[in-house]
Write a protein that holds these residues in place. Structure first.
Motif, mmCIF file in Angstrom:
data_model
loop_
_atom_site.group_PDB
_atom_site.id
_atom_site.type_symbol
_atom_site.label_atom_id
_atom_site.label_comp_id
_atom_site.label_asym_id
_atom_site.label_seq_id
_atom_site.Cartn_x
_atom_site.Cartn_y
_atom_site.Cartn_z
ATOM 1 N N ALA A 61 0.582 -1.108 0.325
ATOM 2 C CA ALA A 61 0.201 -0.143 0.116
ATOM 3 C C ALA A 61 0.765 1.228 0.023
ATOM 4 O O ALA A 61 1.737 1.137 0.581
ATOM 5 N N ASP A 62 0.269 2.218 -0.355
ATOM 6 C CA ASP A 62 1.108 3.429 -0.018
ATOM 7 C C ASP A 62 2.015 4.016 0.510
ATOM 8 O O ASP A 62 2.565 4.843 0.636
ATOM 9 N N SER A 63 0.833 3.477 2.288
ATOM 10 C CA SER A 63 0.840 3.441 3.168
ATOM 11 C C SER A 63 1.995 4.203 3.711
ATOM 12 O O SER A 63 2.541 3.775 4.658
ATOM 13 N N VAL A 64 3.034 2.613 3.165
ATOM 14 C CA VAL A 64 4.079 1.920 4.504
ATOM 15 C C VAL A 64 5.201 1.455 3.415
ATOM 16 O O VAL A 64 5.786 1.706 3.763
ATOM 17 N N LYS A 65 4.857 2.153 1.651
ATOM 18 C CA LYS A 65 5.786 1.861 0.875
ATOM 19 C C LYS A 65 7.152 2.942 0.824
ATOM 20 O O LYS A 65 6.873 3.668 1.463
ATOM 21 N N GLY A 66 8.191 1.939 0.968
ATOM 22 C CA GLY A 66 9.218 2.112 1.285
ATOM 23 C C GLY A 66 9.906 2.696 3.159
ATOM 24 O O GLY A 66 10.702 2.327 3.568
ATOM 25 N N ARG A 67 8.822 1.700 3.915
ATOM 26 C CA ARG A 67 8.608 1.526 5.198
ATOM 27 C C ARG A 67 8.394 0.374 5.476
ATOM 28 O O ARG A 67 8.967 -0.603 6.164
ATOM 29 N N PHE A 68 7.934 -0.855 4.837
ATOM 30 C CA PHE A 68 7.384 -1.946 5.210
ATOM 31 C C PHE A 68 7.693 -2.396 4.027
ATOM 32 O O PHE A 68 8.413 -2.756 3.188
ATOM 33 N N THR A 69 8.729 -3.686 4.685
ATOM 34 C CA THR A 69 9.142 -5.043 3.532
ATOM 35 C C THR A 69 8.397 -6.567 3.902
ATOM 36 O O THR A 69 8.422 -6.813 5.184
ATOM 37 N N ILE A 70 7.943 -6.770 2.340
ATOM 38 C CA ILE A 70 7.759 -8.182 3.063
ATOM 39 C C ILE A 70 8.357 -9.574 2.225
ATOM 40 O O ILE A 70 9.453 -8.854 1.390
ATOM 41 N N SER A 71 8.956 -10.569 3.234
ATOM 42 C CA SER A 71 10.057 -11.765 2.774
ATOM 43 C C SER A 71 9.168 -13.191 2.977
ATOM 44 O O SER A 71 8.120 -12.677 4.105
ATOM 45 N N GLN A 72 9.958 -13.673 2.867
ATOM 46 C CA GLN A 72 9.825 -15.479 3.494
ATOM 47 C C GLN A 72 10.309 -16.294 2.985
ATOM 48 O O GLN A 72 11.305 -15.985 2.413
ATOM 49 N N ASP A 73 10.046 -17.633 4.572
ATOM 50 C CA ASP A 73 11.000 -18.105 4.366
ATOM 51 C C ASP A 73 9.977 -20.112 4.389
ATOM 52 O O ASP A 73 9.188 -20.174 4.654
ATOM 53 N N THR A 74 10.458 -19.993 2.851
ATOM 54 C CA THR A 74 9.411 -21.088 2.531
ATOM 55 C C THR A 74 9.571 -22.583 3.119
ATOM 56 O O THR A 74 8.676 -22.954 3.418
ATOM 57 N N ALA A 75 10.807 -22.516 3.381
ATOM 58 C CA ALA A 75 11.692 -23.524 4.266
ATOM 59 C C ALA A 75 10.600 -23.252 5.637
ATOM 60 O O ALA A 75 10.346 -25.008 6.568
ATOM 61 N N LYS A 76 10.611 -22.278 6.587
ATOM 62 C CA LYS A 76 9.669 -22.572 7.559
ATOM 63 C C LYS A 76 8.530 -22.684 7.312
ATOM 64 O O LYS A 76 7.741 -22.342 7.928
ATOM 65 N N ASN A 77 8.121 -22.665 5.921
ATOM 66 C CA ASN A 77 6.399 -21.878 5.656
ATOM 67 C C ASN A 77 5.983 -20.084 6.194
ATOM 68 O O ASN A 77 4.679 -20.862 7.002
ATOM 69 N N THR A 78 6.691 -19.110 6.391
ATOM 70 C CA THR A 78 6.772 -18.102 7.248
ATOM 71 C C THR A 78 6.731 -16.749 6.267
ATOM 72 O O THR A 78 8.198 -17.091 5.472
ATOM 73 N N VAL A 79 6.014 -16.424 6.375
ATOM 74 C CA VAL A 79 5.961 -14.955 5.953
ATOM 75 C C VAL A 79 5.899 -13.678 6.393
ATOM 76 O O VAL A 79 5.564 -13.701 7.959
ATOM 77 N N TYR A 80 7.111 -13.017 6.611
ATOM 78 C CA TYR A 80 7.550 -11.645 7.393
ATOM 79 C C TYR A 80 7.089 -10.495 7.242
ATOM 80 O O TYR A 80 6.917 -10.202 5.831
ATOM 81 N N LEU A 81 6.354 -9.665 8.176
ATOM 82 C CA LEU A 81 6.559 -7.685 7.465
ATOM 83 C C LEU A 81 7.418 -7.374 8.710
ATOM 84 O O LEU A 81 7.452 -7.352 9.510
ATOM 85 N N GLN A 82 8.351 -6.829 7.547
ATOM 86 C CA GLN A 82 9.518 -6.025 8.896
ATOM 87 C C GLN A 82 9.360 -4.703 8.576
ATOM 88 O O GLN A 82 8.610 -3.917 7.191
ATOM 89 N N MET A 83 9.201 -4.368 9.927
ATOM 90 C CA MET A 83 8.400 -2.878 9.895
ATOM 91 C C MET A 83 9.191 -1.472 10.131
ATOM 92 O O MET A 83 9.973 -2.094 11.091
ATOM 93 N N SER A 84 9.287 -0.769 9.099
ATOM 94 C CA SER A 84 10.379 0.056 10.004
ATOM 95 C C SER A 84 9.362 1.445 10.067
ATOM 96 O O SER A 84 8.948 1.787 8.915
ATOM 97 N N SER A 85 10.870 3.046 10.871
ATOM 98 C CA SER A 85 10.090 4.473 10.652
ATOM 99 C C SER A 85 9.456 3.903 10.883
ATOM 100 O O SER A 85 7.996 5.072 10.231
ATOM 101 N N LEU A 86 8.480 3.543 11.905
ATOM 102 C CA LEU A 86 6.987 3.419 12.430
ATOM 103 C C LEU A 86 6.757 4.861 12.283
ATOM 104 O O LEU A 86 6.823 5.109 13.328
ATOM 105 N N LYS A 87 5.027 5.084 12.473
ATOM 106 C CA LYS A 87 4.581 6.087 12.819
ATOM 107 C C LYS A 87 3.238 5.509 13.446
ATOM 108 O O LYS A 87 2.206 4.870 14.432
ATOM 109 N N PRO A 88 2.955 6.985 14.313
ATOM 110 C CA PRO A 88 2.139 6.722 15.706
ATOM 111 C C PRO A 88 0.421 5.873 14.588
ATOM 112 O O PRO A 88 -0.292 4.807 15.031
#
Length: 126
Positions: A61-88
């Motif tokens: 979404a535009d509201s998080v672009k450049g601050r949030f990153t989605i990645s995955q570890d297929t071996a662990k069947n896990t998806v991650y949401l890395q959130m940086s520069s967090l705002k209230p």
């Protein structure tokens, strides 16, 4: 039956970072869309980002672009949401969701997703 379990939420000061995890089980097949959504009190559920388990591209979404990153570890069947520069304004309950939507682009509309986790709370203080 796909089951999802989010973890990693918590409280953080503005400008800080958090990483959310979404562990999946019971899924079959390669191309499953995984979406991250959030809902703040009194607001509609908002799509944050998505990724296809069969690829590496993610959409945001535009509201998080450049601050949030989605990645995955297929071996662990896990998806991650890395959130940086967090705002209230990022304060919300965060959910991961899944559905089999084929290869390619994964939408950010909640109505496209069938399986949902219970959510994890993220609170950002100013």
């Amino acid at each position: 039956q796909v089951q999802l379990a989010e973890s990693g939420g918590g409280s953080v000061q503005g400008g800080g970072s958090l990483r959310l995890s979404c562990a999946t089980s019971g899924g079959t097949g390669r191309h499953m869309c995984m979406g991250w959504f959030r809902q703040a009190p009194g607001k509609e559920r908002e799509g944050v980002g998505s990724i296809n388990t069969g690829g590496s591209s993610a959409w945001y979404a535009d509201s998080v672009k450049g601050r949030f990153t989605i990645s995955q570890d297929t071996a662990k069947n896990t998806v991650y949401l890395q959130m940086s520069s967090l705002k209230p304004d990022d304060t919300a309950m965060y959910y991961c969701a899944a559905n089999y939507l084929g290869p390619g682009w994964c939408p950010l509309q909640s109505t496209n997703y069938y399986y949902w986790g219970q959510g994890t709370q993220v609170t950002v203080s100013s």
